[in-house]
Scaffold this motif. Structure first.
Motif, PDB file in Angstrom:
ATOM      1  N   ASN A  49       0.844  -1.189   0.000  1.00  0.00           N
ATOM      2  CA  ASN A  49       0.000   0.000   0.000  1.00  0.00           C
ATOM      3  C   ASN A  49       0.885   1.247   0.000  1.00  0.00           C
ATOM      4  OD1 ASN A  49      -1.648   1.852   2.501  1.00  0.00           O
ATOM      5  ND2 ASN A  49      -2.391   1.678   0.416  1.00  0.00           N
ATOM      6  N   ASP A 141      -5.488   3.250  -3.379  1.00  0.00           N
ATOM      7  CA  ASP A 141      -5.540   2.015  -4.169  1.00  0.00           C
ATOM      8  C   ASP A 141      -5.578   2.359  -5.658  1.00  0.00           C
ATOM      9  OD1 ASP A 141      -6.272  -0.411  -5.434  1.00  0.00           O
ATOM     10  OD2 ASP A 141      -7.282  -1.109  -3.618  1.00  0.00           O
ATOM     11  N   GLN A 276       1.513  -2.925  -6.601  1.00  0.00           N
ATOM     12  CA  GLN A 276       0.712  -3.207  -5.401  1.00  0.00           C
ATOM     13  C   GLN A 276       0.722  -4.679  -4.987  1.00  0.00           C
ATOM     14  OE1 GLN A 276      -2.821   0.191  -5.543  1.00  0.00           O
ATOM     15  NE2 GLN A 276      -3.387  -1.933  -5.587  1.00  0.00           N
TER      16      GLN A 276
END
Length: 633
Positions: A49, A141, A276
């Protein structure tokens, strides 16, 4: 240039080489919400993250416009990074304007299209924020935070995506628009933003990714934010499985079919995965959209669970268990305490620990089952539990290690000594900053998943460069604001926002915890909301021995010795004598406690462990629970 489309029948084979082998293991044969939950477990595991501020740089990898009409002008070698903006892109011809990655809007309002871009949360921040505090990992995100025109973004506000009706409030240069909602079946009567057909599938798959990725948290988000369905902008319905209002799901399924997965989405999915470490499953397998949201629930409420009983009573928690409902379409169970109308917990299992209770207090509990149509059963029988005055367990999670090292070497270790499994979805890390003489809390990082009793995990900054601990070993890897502390900030583990559980430093003061590793003393067995330095041992900067529960050098040296290892020092091979046939695992561990080699069933057909590739130095050979020191020449 038209975007490159692949027929749906070819998508899976076209990108299969990009999907890591075994990534979707366990999904075969699953349908409905069972498939959705399995996909959640896969894509929520071991993510990296990043900070919201990192996205501008990452867009140079994920969102370059090389699929339409900018192939010749997009030249990263001279700093010309042209970004693809789905709110302004004109697929059939030249765009009205274009953006270099440097043209990010700072703050404030903007007067029209084409002046700057900013980071658009396709699922609005208001969905998962706490007042003015934005919550990670949702905040950054990459799968649904994308670069778009700043003016259009501000006009969209928090309005949902949808079908615009006859009243159009704004029309934008690529044909997208904001109008009154005309999405069939929705009770919502406010405004919606309708993207052009070219990107409706992109939007649908991003929103459905959100519904899968954050299953387990959805009920805690700001769903049904409006006072009535007519002004509820979120379209989340508070359920963890279905996630969105049924009519909204229907629209998203239609958009997924209308606009098939493009080469741009495939490439972006692969690139985001490299950043990610997770994927959008609906880009890899768009057919899963219909397979998941295909439940056809009946109209009969399920039977009540029976035989609710108290399996264990402690000072701060009780364990409940019950016999499940006989219905075949049960999704889960809601647990109620002391006759309240709102459940205190939900579970898919037939047992649960209810924690954060007060010692020497009597409680009553009931349980309801709910099915795929979200119909609820009558209540179960009442179970009464009386917590005891004290026990040997911790009343809550504890911070057990805190490292404020050089540069980005930041790590926090948290341990569960409560005597039961803990749901982490209600916990978060907070950080406090100062502005002059005033102090304020900044963005938060929300934990997720579960942690077993006696389990320890680490929250690590992804840019850390420890020699004794890596990203792959940490449970949470995040560059969110709390994990950028410098030692002067107050950092806390909190429950449901700002209910302090444990803390490092003192609130509203400049702390002095820089360049130090703090290890909680073994004699301390309870968290505290007020930091006390005497509860901690201090070590040098970047010290991280035994971080995350790896064996310490002391632990290794004091292990019992039942085997003999030779030669010692060793050159190429280390031999073990004794009854080795039952040894399940052998590990080589360096003096910092880091595991550098693991072999299962090491002596099934041999008596040696190769150490040929080890650098010279001192090591430990761990055979199941026994360890032996050796020297590699």
């Amino acid at each position: 240039m038209k975007k490159l489309l692949l027929p749906i029948i070819l998508i899976s084979s076209s990108v299969s080489a990009q999907i890591p082998a075994g990534y979707y293991d366990g999904t075969a044969g699953l349908t409905g919400y069972a498939l959705k939950s399995k996909l959640h477990d896969i894509i929520a595991e071991k993510n990296v993250n990043w900070h919201y501020g990192d996205l501008q740089e990452y867009y140079k990898q994920t969102d370059l416009d090389v699929y339409y009409d900018h192939n010749s002008t997009n030249n990263p070698s001279n700093g010309n990074y042209i970004l693809l903006d789905i709110y302004s892109e004109i697929p059939g011809g030249p765009d009205s304007y274009e953006y270099n990655s440097t043209q990010l809007q700072g703050s404030g309002s903007i007067t029209g299209e084409g002046l700057a871009w900013n980071r658009e949360h396709m699922v609005p921040q208001s969905t998962f924020s706490t007042g003015s505090i934005s919550n990670y990992p949702m905040y950054s995100d990459l799968f649904y935070v994308v670069p778009v025109d700043a003016w259009i973004n501000q006009r969209r506000s928090n309005y949902p995506y949808g079908v615009a009706g006859s009243t159009i409030y704004y029309s934008f240069t690529n044909g997208s628009k904001i109008g009154n909602d005309a999405t069939p079946g929705l009770a919502y009567t406010g405004r919606v933003y309708e993207p052009i057909n070219e990107f409706k599938g992109d939007v649908a798959r991003a929103l459905l990714y959100f519904a899968v990725r954050y299953e387990g948290k959805l009920n805690g988000f700001n769903h049904n934010a409006g006072t009535t369905p007519a002004n509820d902008e979120s379209q989340l319905d508070g359920t963890e499985e279905r996630a969105f209002e049924p009519a909204y799901i229907t629209m998203l399924k239609e958009w997924n079919a209308l606009d098939p997965v493009s080469q741009r989405e495939i490439d972006r999915n692969n690139t985001v995965y490299s950043i990610q470490k997770n994927r959008n499953p609906f880009i890899d397998n768009p057919g899963w959209v219909d397979l998941i949201w295909s439940e056809t629930p009946d109209t009969n409420a399920p039977a009540a669970p029976i035989n609710l009983s108290v399996a264990q009573q402690n000072a701060n928690f009780v364990n409940l268990s019950w016999t499940p409902s006989t219905d075949t379409d049960i999704l889960g169970y809601k647990i109620y305490m002391n006759g309240a109308a709102t459940p205190i917990a939900t579970t898919k299992n037939t047992s649960i620990s209810i924690d954060r209770l007060t010692p020497s207090t009597t409680y009553t509990f009931t349980v309801k089952s709910y099915d795929k149509g979200y119909l609820e059963s009558p209540v179960s029988n009442v179970a009464t539990a009386a917590t005891i005055a004290s026990d040997g367990f911790s009343k809550d999670l504890m911070i057990t290690k805190y490292i404020e090292g050089s540069s980005n070497n930041k790590a926090i270790e948290i341990t569960n000594k409560t005597g039961h499994e803990v749901n982490l979805n209600n916990y978060n890390l907070n950080i406090q900053f100062s502005s002059g003489t005033s102090y304020y809390f900044s963005d938060s990082f929300q934990l997720e998943g579960k942690i077993a009793n006696n389990e320890t995990f680490v929250v690590l900054n992804p840019n850390a460069a420890f020699t004794c601990y890596t990203n792959s070993q940490a449970k949470f890897v995040t560059a969110s604001t709390p994990m950028t502390y410098t030692g002067s900030q107050y950092v806390e583990l909190a429950y449901k926002g700002f209910g302090t559980v444990d803390a490092i430093g003192l609130k509203s003061t400049a702390n002095a915890n820089g360049n130090v590793s703090l290890y909680r003393k073994n004699t301390v067995n309870q968290p505290t909301g007020t930091f006390t330095l005497s509860e901690w041992d201090s070590y040098a900067i970047n010290y991280c021995q035994n971080l995350g529960g790896t064996l310490s050098t002391t632990d290794l040296i004091t292990s019992n010795k039942e085997f003999k290892i030779y030669p010692n020092p060793a050159h190429d091979d280390l031999f073990v004598s004794g009854e080795t046939q039952d040894i399940k695992a052998a590990q080589i561990i360096d003096v910092s406690g880091k595991i550098i080699y693991t072999e299962k069933d090491p002596f099934r057909n041999k008596k040696n462990i190769s150490v040929q590739n080890l650098p010279s130095g001192f090591y430990f050979l761990k055979l199941d629970e026994k360890a032996y020191q050796f020297i590699k020449k």
